[in-house]
Design a protein around this motif. Structure first.
Motif, PDB file in Angstrom:
ATOM      1  N   ARG A  70       0.828  -1.207   0.000  1.00 24.82           N
ATOM      2  CA  ARG A  70       0.000   0.000   0.000  1.00 24.82           C
ATOM      3  C   ARG A  70       0.864   1.260   0.000  1.00 24.82           C
ATOM      4  N   VAL A  71       1.957   1.180  -0.760  1.00 22.71           N
ATOM      5  CA  VAL A  71       2.901   2.290  -0.833  1.00 22.71           C
ATOM      6  C   VAL A  71       2.270   3.443  -1.609  1.00 22.71           C
ATOM      7  N   SER A  72       2.343   4.620  -1.037  1.00 21.83           N
ATOM      8  CA  SER A  72       1.724   5.803  -1.641  1.00 21.83           C
ATOM      9  C   SER A  72       2.687   6.977  -1.570  1.00 21.83           C
ATOM     10  N   ARG A  73       2.503   7.917  -2.474  1.00 25.44           N
ATOM     11  CA  ARG A  73       3.309   9.138  -2.440  1.00 25.44           C
ATOM     12  C   ARG A  73       2.790  10.134  -1.418  1.00 25.44           C
ATOM     13  N   LYS A 114       2.289  -0.930  -4.674  1.00 25.25           N
ATOM     14  CA  LYS A 114       1.675   0.388  -4.544  1.00 25.25           C
ATOM     15  C   LYS A 114       0.206   0.289  -4.146  1.00 25.25           C
ATOM     16  N   ASP A 115      -0.259   1.320  -3.501  1.00 27.78           N
ATOM     17  CA  ASP A 115      -1.681   1.419  -3.186  1.00 27.78           C
ATOM     18  C   ASP A 115      -2.440   1.611  -4.504  1.00 27.78           C
ATOM     19  N   SER A 116      -3.548   0.924  -4.664  1.00 28.49           N
ATOM     20  CA  SER A 116      -4.253   0.975  -5.938  1.00 28.49           C
ATOM     21  C   SER A 116      -5.754   0.811  -5.740  1.00 28.49           C
ATOM     22  N   VAL A 144      -0.743  -2.347 -11.386  1.00 26.25           N
ATOM     23  CA  VAL A 144       0.214  -2.957 -10.446  1.00 26.25           C
ATOM     24  C   VAL A 144       0.631  -4.360 -10.886  1.00 26.25           C
ATOM     25  N   SER A 154       4.319  -5.089 -10.669  1.00 22.95           N
ATOM     26  CA  SER A 154       4.779  -5.291  -9.285  1.00 22.95           C
ATOM     27  C   SER A 154       4.395  -6.682  -8.788  1.00 22.95           C
TER      28      SER A 154
END
Length: 305
Positions: A220-223, A250-252, A277, A280
């Motif tokens: 759930r990686v986010s900027r 990544k968060d999606s 994603v 990934s």
């Protein structure tokens, strides 16, 4: 055997389990069995659909039924509680595979239901021994280990989707697993929880901590949020002695699609299911395959000494 485990909730354990099951069965032709140890039954619903999960419970082929059978005289082999062919990927639909595709991957599931925790409590009560508080866990370790071995040569990999709790089943799975993967968020509380899981759970309680058999996966990686704080979390985890997988998920918004399988027969193509994603997810499968391969070689070297 691999446990997907972290005591913190909401980090994406069930999603990670499904991603790995899809990537390894499709891209690496692996015969994968997912064992859902979580009474929330998230990965069970993702793979079976709600209606499919109801059918499994009504026909008595769930992990809940297996745990209940341990307190009865009518125990049956663990593999009989697995639902075969549960992949939601069109590419693994037996009807769409060419006849020559004999080595294609497969995906099976031993599903959980909301009653699982109560079945565990009954098991704990029946297995309790005065002066030996670890007796229920020791018995479950033996039962689960023998149960998984009943698959014999019919599977390549067993994935345990562990609950955000140190339940008897979770402790058993962690004790017999060859590797542990801990999905984790880029936040200070996530790092704190991860360290507690290692120090008090894996090391002090179960005595199975081995940094070479454990990997951290950032999910759930986010900027969004402070970049410096996220970097500090990563650095703290590495400095604490954890090994981190190079890939991060990544968060999606596509996650909402994953948990809403409308019917047991519903299928999507891999690219459509994972959307932006998918690269990934593929990389995650590749990295875990390499990780498990190194562990296998390491085991062979140890056995040869």
């Amino acid at each position: 055997m691999v446990s997907i485990s972290n005591l913190k909730g909401g980090v994406g354990k069930s999603t990670t389990t499904m991603m790995l099951a899809d990537a390894l069965s499709l891209k690496h032709n692996a015969r994968v069995v997912v064992v859902d140890l979580d009474p929330q039954a998230n990965v069970s619903q993702m793979l079976l659909s709600y209606r499919g999960l109801q059918t499994a419970r009504n026909t008595g082929i769930t992990l809940t039924d297996w745990v209940e059978s341990l307190s009865q005289s009518s125990q049956t082999e663990f593999f009989t509680y697995a639902s075969p062919g549960v992949s939601g990927l069109h590419e693994l639909n037996p009807k769409s595979l060419p006849q020559y595709a004999k080595d294609s991957g497969e995906l099976s599931l031993v599903p959980a239901t909301p009653e699982l925790r109560f079945a565990e409590l009954e098991f704990d009560h029946n297995s309790f021994q005065t002066g030996n508080p670890a007796a229920p866990t020791a018995r479950m370790i033996d039962c689960l280990d023998r149960g998984v071995k009943s698959f014999k040569g019919s599977v390549d990999l067993v994935l345990f989707d562990c609950p955000p709790a140190f339940s008897t089943l979770a402790q058993a799975a962690l004790s017999i697993s060859d590797a542990i993967i801990s999905p984790t968020l880029e936040e200070p509380l996530g790092a704190w929880s991860l360290k507690a899981f290692r120090d008090f759970g894996l090391d002090k309680t179960l005595r199975v901590w081995d940094p070479e058999r454990h990997r951290v996966l950032f999910t759930r990686v986010s900027r969004k949020g402070a970049l410096d704080e996220r970097r500090e979390v990563r650095n703290n985890i590495v400095q604490a002695g954890f090994h981190v997988l190079p890939v991060a998920v990544k968060d999606s918004s596509y996650a909402h699609r994953w948990v809403q399988k409308p019917a047991p027969e519903s299928r999507k193509r891999y690219a459509s299911k994972y959307g932006p994603v998918r690269r990934s997810v593929t990389e995650l499968g590749d990295e875990v395959a390499v990780f498990l391969g190194k562990l296998s070689v390491r085991g062979e070297l140890k056995n040869g000494q």
